[in-house]
Design an enzyme around this catalytic site. Structure first.
Site, PDB file in Angstrom:
ATOM      1  N   LYS A  16     -25.850  28.096 -22.593  1.00  0.00           N
ATOM      2  CA  LYS A  16     -24.982  29.020 -23.331  1.00  0.00           C
ATOM      3  C   LYS A  16     -23.502  28.666 -23.165  1.00  0.00           C
ATOM      4  O   LYS A  16     -22.751  28.621 -24.132  1.00  0.00           O
ATOM      5  CB  LYS A  16     -25.220  30.474 -22.875  1.00  0.00           C
ATOM      6  CG  LYS A  16     -26.660  30.933 -23.053  1.00  0.00           C
ATOM      7  CD  LYS A  16     -26.860  32.374 -22.633  1.00  0.00           C
ATOM      8  CE  LYS A  16     -26.552  32.662 -21.167  1.00  0.00           C
ATOM      9  NZ  LYS A  16     -27.442  31.959 -20.216  1.00  0.00           N
ATOM     10  N   ARG A  92     -27.549  41.903 -20.829  1.00  0.00           N
ATOM     11  CA  ARG A  92     -28.590  41.383 -19.929  1.00  0.00           C
ATOM     12  C   ARG A  92     -29.664  42.421 -19.640  1.00  0.00           C
ATOM     13  O   ARG A  92     -30.592  42.136 -18.901  1.00  0.00           O
ATOM     14  CB  ARG A  92     -27.953  40.951 -18.607  1.00  0.00           C
ATOM     15  CG  ARG A  92     -27.654  39.449 -18.556  1.00  0.00           C
ATOM     16  CD  ARG A  92     -26.971  39.189 -17.242  1.00  0.00           C
ATOM     17  NE  ARG A  92     -27.165  37.887 -16.691  1.00  0.00           N
ATOM     18  CZ  ARG A  92     -26.304  36.884 -16.825  1.00  0.00           C
ATOM     19  NH1 ARG A  92     -25.244  37.008 -17.569  1.00  0.00           N
ATOM     20  NH2 ARG A  92     -26.520  35.742 -16.202  1.00  0.00           N
ATOM     21  N   ARG A 126     -25.995  21.738 -11.706  1.00  0.00           N
ATOM     22  CA  ARG A 126     -24.776  22.094 -12.455  1.00  0.00           C
ATOM     23  C   ARG A 126     -23.538  21.989 -11.559  1.00  0.00           C
ATOM     24  O   ARG A 126     -23.564  22.341 -10.392  1.00  0.00           O
ATOM     25  CB  ARG A 126     -24.889  23.534 -12.979  1.00  0.00           C
ATOM     26  CG  ARG A 126     -23.585  24.016 -13.602  1.00  0.00           C
ATOM     27  CD  ARG A 126     -23.783  25.223 -14.478  1.00  0.00           C
ATOM     28  NE  ARG A 126     -24.296  26.383 -13.777  1.00  0.00           N
ATOM     29  CZ  ARG A 126     -24.633  27.530 -14.389  1.00  0.00           C
ATOM     30  NH1 ARG A 126     -24.488  27.648 -15.701  1.00  0.00           N
ATOM     31  NH2 ARG A 126     -25.092  28.546 -13.695  1.00  0.00           N
ATOM     32  N   ARG A 159     -21.556  26.283  -7.893  1.00  0.00           N
ATOM     33  CA  ARG A 159     -21.500  27.732  -7.739  1.00  0.00           C
ATOM     34  C   ARG A 159     -22.422  28.188  -6.615  1.00  0.00           C
ATOM     35  O   ARG A 159     -23.506  27.626  -6.451  1.00  0.00           O
ATOM     36  CB  ARG A 159     -21.931  28.415  -9.048  1.00  0.00           C
ATOM     37  CG  ARG A 159     -20.854  28.511 -10.068  1.00  0.00           C
ATOM     38  CD  ARG A 159     -21.344  28.889 -11.445  1.00  0.00           C
ATOM     39  NE  ARG A 159     -22.312  29.999 -11.478  1.00  0.00           N
ATOM     40  CZ  ARG A 159     -22.728  30.577 -12.610  1.00  0.00           C
ATOM     41  NH1 ARG A 159     -22.253  30.166 -13.783  1.00  0.00           N
ATOM     42  NH2 ARG A 159     -23.597  31.555 -12.577  1.00  0.00           N
ATOM     43  N   ARG A 170     -32.413  34.753  -9.908  1.00  0.00           N
ATOM     44  CA  ARG A 170     -31.810  34.990 -11.226  1.00  0.00           C
ATOM     45  C   ARG A 170     -32.846  34.834 -12.335  1.00  0.00           C
ATOM     46  O   ARG A 170     -32.802  35.550 -13.328  1.00  0.00           O
ATOM     47  CB  ARG A 170     -30.639  34.021 -11.450  1.00  0.00           C
ATOM     48  CG  ARG A 170     -29.431  34.406 -10.605  1.00  0.00           C
ATOM     49  CD  ARG A 170     -28.488  33.252 -10.419  1.00  0.00           C
ATOM     50  NE  ARG A 170     -27.843  32.843 -11.638  1.00  0.00           N
ATOM     51  CZ  ARG A 170     -27.391  31.619 -11.871  1.00  0.00           C
ATOM     52  NH1 ARG A 170     -27.538  30.681 -10.960  1.00  0.00           N
ATOM     53  NH2 ARG A 170     -26.800  31.342 -12.987  1.00  0.00           N
TER      54      ARG A 170
HETATM   55  P1  ADP Z   1     -25.782  28.809 -19.084  1.00  0.00           P
HETATM   56  O1  ADP Z   1     -24.348  29.082 -19.482  1.00  0.00           O
HETATM   57  O2  ADP Z   1     -26.772  29.216 -20.144  1.00  0.00           O
HETATM   58  O3  ADP Z   1     -26.138  29.344 -17.736  1.00  0.00           O
HETATM   59  P2  ADP Z   1     -24.882  26.007 -18.915  1.00  0.00           P
HETATM   60  O4  ADP Z   1     -24.271  25.792 -20.249  1.00  0.00           O
HETATM   61  O5  ADP Z   1     -23.961  26.203 -17.756  1.00  0.00           O
HETATM   62  O6  ADP Z   1     -25.966  27.233 -18.979  1.00  0.00           O
HETATM   63  O7  ADP Z   1     -25.880  24.798 -18.622  1.00  0.00           O
HETATM   64  C1  ADP Z   1     -26.562  24.696 -17.364  1.00  0.00           C
HETATM   65  C2  ADP Z   1     -26.578  23.253 -16.899  1.00  0.00           C
HETATM   66  O8  ADP Z   1     -27.416  22.487 -17.764  1.00  0.00           O
HETATM   67  C3  ADP Z   1     -25.204  22.588 -16.932  1.00  0.00           C
HETATM   68  O9  ADP Z   1     -25.124  21.741 -15.800  1.00  0.00           O
HETATM   69  C4  ADP Z   1     -25.207  21.773 -18.231  1.00  0.00           C
HETATM   70  O10 ADP Z   1     -24.414  20.607 -18.106  1.00  0.00           O
HETATM   71  C5  ADP Z   1     -26.689  21.423 -18.390  1.00  0.00           C
HETATM   72  N1  ADP Z   1     -27.134  21.418 -19.791  1.00  0.00           N
HETATM   73  C6  ADP Z   1     -26.800  22.295 -20.787  1.00  0.00           C
HETATM   74  N2  ADP Z   1     -27.444  21.983 -21.939  1.00  0.00           N
HETATM   75  C7  ADP Z   1     -28.224  20.913 -21.666  1.00  0.00           C
HETATM   76  C8  ADP Z   1     -29.162  20.122 -22.441  1.00  0.00           C
HETATM   77  N3  ADP Z   1     -29.410  20.398 -23.729  1.00  0.00           N
HETATM   78  N4  ADP Z   1     -29.784  19.106 -21.810  1.00  0.00           N
HETATM   79  C9  ADP Z   1     -29.543  18.830 -20.493  1.00  0.00           C
HETATM   80  N5  ADP Z   1     -28.686  19.525 -19.718  1.00  0.00           N
HETATM   81  C10 ADP Z   1     -28.041  20.557 -20.283  1.00  0.00           C
HETATM   82  P1  AMP Z   2     -23.657  33.778 -15.508  1.00  0.00           P
HETATM   83  O1  AMP Z   2     -22.389  33.023 -15.323  1.00  0.00           O
HETATM   84  O2  AMP Z   2     -23.818  34.303 -16.910  1.00  0.00           O
HETATM   85  O3  AMP Z   2     -24.870  33.009 -15.031  1.00  0.00           O
HETATM   86  O4  AMP Z   2     -23.547  35.078 -14.593  1.00  0.00           O
HETATM   87  C1  AMP Z   2     -23.386  34.975 -13.178  1.00  0.00           C
HETATM   88  C2  AMP Z   2     -23.660  36.326 -12.514  1.00  0.00           C
HETATM   89  O5  AMP Z   2     -22.709  37.309 -12.991  1.00  0.00           O
HETATM   90  C3  AMP Z   2     -25.021  36.952 -12.815  1.00  0.00           C
HETATM   91  O6  AMP Z   2     -26.056  36.424 -11.987  1.00  0.00           O
HETATM   92  C4  AMP Z   2     -24.735  38.432 -12.525  1.00  0.00           C
HETATM   93  O7  AMP Z   2     -24.651  38.674 -11.128  1.00  0.00           O
HETATM   94  C5  AMP Z   2     -23.324  38.599 -13.094  1.00  0.00           C
HETATM   95  N1  AMP Z   2     -23.355  38.978 -14.524  1.00  0.00           N
HETATM   96  C6  AMP Z   2     -22.932  38.237 -15.584  1.00  0.00           C
HETATM   97  N2  AMP Z   2     -23.117  38.901 -16.744  1.00  0.00           N
HETATM   98  C7  AMP Z   2     -23.680  40.085 -16.413  1.00  0.00           C
HETATM   99  C8  AMP Z   2     -24.143  41.215 -17.153  1.00  0.00           C
HETATM  100  N3  AMP Z   2     -24.066  41.234 -18.507  1.00  0.00           N
HETATM  101  N4  AMP Z   2     -24.667  42.250 -16.480  1.00  0.00           N
HETATM  102  C9  AMP Z   2     -24.751  42.246 -15.135  1.00  0.00           C
HETATM  103  N5  AMP Z   2     -24.355  41.220 -14.372  1.00  0.00           N
HETATM  104  C10 AMP Z   2     -23.825  40.146 -14.988  1.00  0.00           C
END
Ligand code: ADP
Ligand code: AMP
Length: 215
Positions: A16, A92, A126, A159, A170
């Site tokens: 995302k 969420r 990541r 992270r 998660r």
């Molecule tokens: P989200 O925001 O949904 O938690 P991220 O965009 O941070 O996910 O992506 C999670 C990890 O996966 C990051 O390290 C990113 O570089 C990698 N990633 C994202 N899309 C792809 C893909 N299509 N193929 C391989 N790796 C990906």
């Molecule tokens: P994310 O960066 O989207 O993976 O979010 C990291 C963390 O932030 C999550 O595991 C939750 O602890 C908190 N968080 C983010 N968005 C929300 C939401 N919409 N509702 C509750 N907690 C959230």
């Protein structure tokens, strides 16, 4: 013409954040992400709300959801100042989805689907830029120089909640709380499901086409 209002759904690690950056560049929308907003306010004192923990960070590091009253207020404020947006990380749970109905309309609702094994690999590998929030991966999406952000030159970090225990928690929280949100939207005309397990470029091609259909 006004800019698109895009909701990006999917489990942690679905891509995302990565694809939101593309949407910002291609459509000039604002990236509204509760994860980044909460990370910038991890130590905020929320003790007066009488909740289990006293800061957002204590929920986040465990991989638990931050309580709705804290998150809803962040989103409401961000959406009032945005024209077009990509909303990432919210809603969420079903209560947040109902709250969102009262805040804005949506032009396109995209769900990125990815299998659990791939999500664990993506999240534990990541790396993120502490400064600008750009995402990388040690194997799948490397920066030009190891440990340094291509966008702003700052240091890349792992992270706290991308350690394997928090990742598993998660993914459980997602299955229990957020999968019902995807079902809630699934029968809408604006809903599109995209295979998020494809390459970065292939996911982007599908996503760009889905958003272009609405503008
Ligand atoms: P989200 O925001 O949904 O938690 P991220 O965009 O941070 O996910 O992506 C999670 C990890 O996966 C990051 O390290 C990113 O570089 C990698 N990633 C994202 N899309 C792809 C893909 N299509 N193929 C391989 N790796 C990906
Ligand atoms: P994310 O960066 O989207 O993976 O979010 C990291 C963390 O932030 C999550 O595991 C939750 O602890 C908190 N968080 C983010 N968005 C929300 C939401 N919409 N509702 C509750 N907690 C959230």
């Amino acid at each position: 013409m006004s800019q698109p209002k895009i909701l990006l759904l999917g489990p942690p690690g679905a891509g995302k954040g990565t694809q939101s950056s593309n949407l910002v560049d291609a459509f000039g929308v604002e990236h509204v992400t509760t994860g980044d907003a909460l990370r910038s306010n991890k130590d905020m004192d929320i003790s007066d709300l009488g909740l289990e923990y006293e800061t957002p960070g204590e929920y986040m590091d465990r991989g638990e959801l931050v309580p709705d009253e804290v998150v809803n207020a962040i989103v409401e404020q961000a959406l009032t100042s945005a024209d077009g947006f990509v909303l990432d990380g919210y809603p969420r749970n079903l209560d947040q989805a109902e709250e969102l109905e009262s805040m804005t309309d949506l032009d396109v609702i995209v769900s990125l689907s990815v299998s659990e094994a791939e999500l664990v690999d993506r999240l534990t590998g990541r790396r993120v830029c502490e400064e600008c929030g750009e995402n990388y991966h040690v194997e799948f999406d490397q920066p030009a120089e190891e440990g340094v952000c291509d966008e702003c030159g700052s240091e890349l970090i792992q992270r706290e909640d991308d350690q394997e225990d928090a990742v598993r928690n998660r993914l459980d929280v997602f299955a229990q709380n957020t999968e019902p949100v995807i079902e809630y939207y699934a029968d809408r005309d604006a809903f599109v499901e995209i295979d998020g397990e494809q390459s970065l470029d292939a996911v982007w091609a599908d996503l760009e086409a889905a958003v272009e259909d609405t503008v």
